[in-house]
Design a protein around this motif. Structure first.
Motif, PDB file in Angstrom:
ATOM      1  N   TRP A  87       8.831   6.052 -19.444  1.00  0.00           N
ATOM      2  CA  TRP A  87       8.818   5.065 -18.364  1.00  0.00           C
ATOM      3  C   TRP A  87       7.474   4.362 -18.298  1.00  0.00           C
ATOM      4  N   TYR A 103       5.256   1.266 -15.889  1.00  0.00           N
ATOM      5  CA  TYR A 103       5.180   0.547 -14.616  1.00  0.00           C
ATOM      6  C   TYR A 103       4.208  -0.605 -14.799  1.00  0.00           C
ATOM      7  N   PHE A 121       6.359  -6.652  -9.852  1.00  0.00           N
ATOM      8  CA  PHE A 121       6.233  -5.246 -10.231  1.00  0.00           C
ATOM      9  C   PHE A 121       7.519  -4.883 -10.955  1.00  0.00           C
ATOM     10  N   THR A 122       7.417  -4.294 -12.151  1.00  0.00           N
ATOM     11  CA  THR A 122       8.607  -3.934 -12.914  1.00  0.00           C
ATOM     12  C   THR A 122       8.519  -2.492 -13.405  1.00  0.00           C
ATOM     13  N   VAL A 123       9.681  -1.916 -13.643  1.00  0.00           N
ATOM     14  CA  VAL A 123       9.793  -0.594 -14.235  1.00  0.00           C
ATOM     15  C   VAL A 123      10.439  -0.789 -15.600  1.00  0.00           C
TER      16      VAL A 123
END
Length: 128
Positions: A94, A96, A119-121
């Motif tokens: 993952w 961020y 903001f992205t994951v």
């Protein structure tokens, strides 16, 4: 990301999905979008947890446009392109990211440019 083990200057193929909502005095544009493109992750340190992120995407948006002047809603599928520049922290599969995004929405009458901070994951298909 489809190739997380790529060398730093080799772009990775990436896909993204999202929802945009843009509003102004005369109109509101909102709807889902999907796109694919190139993503560069340039490591900022040896442990490869912190990255400088650069990307370019192209895809389609499925939008509703509410014209506040005449209180009418239109539906439209349109081309979009976007570029992003920012920071990514990676923890295993993952990541961020905090980045500036600039998007172009194609329209024959009123093309639109929009920019902002996002903001992205991110999910990486390979463990680092």
């Amino acid at each position: 990301s489809l190739w997380a083990a790529a060398p730093p200057m080799v772009p990775q193929m990436a896909a993204r999905a999202g929802f945009s909502r843009l509003s102004g005095d005369r109109a509101i544009l909102s709807g889902p979008e999907i796109s694919a493109g190139l993503l560069w992750l340039i490591p900022l340190e040896r442990q490869r947890r912190h990255y400088f992120r650069v990307s370019a995407f192209a895809g389609s948006g499925f939008y509703e446009l509410l014209n506040r002047n005449i209180d009418t809603t239109y539906a439209q599928t349109t081309f979009l392109s976007s570029a992003q520049l920012g920071y990514l922290y990676r923890a295993g599969t993952w990541g961020y990211a905090l980045h500036y995004t600039h998007t172009y929405f194609y329209d024959t009458n009123y093309p639109l440019h929009a920019g902002g901070v996002a903001f992205t994951v991110t999910y990486f298909s390979e463990e680092k």
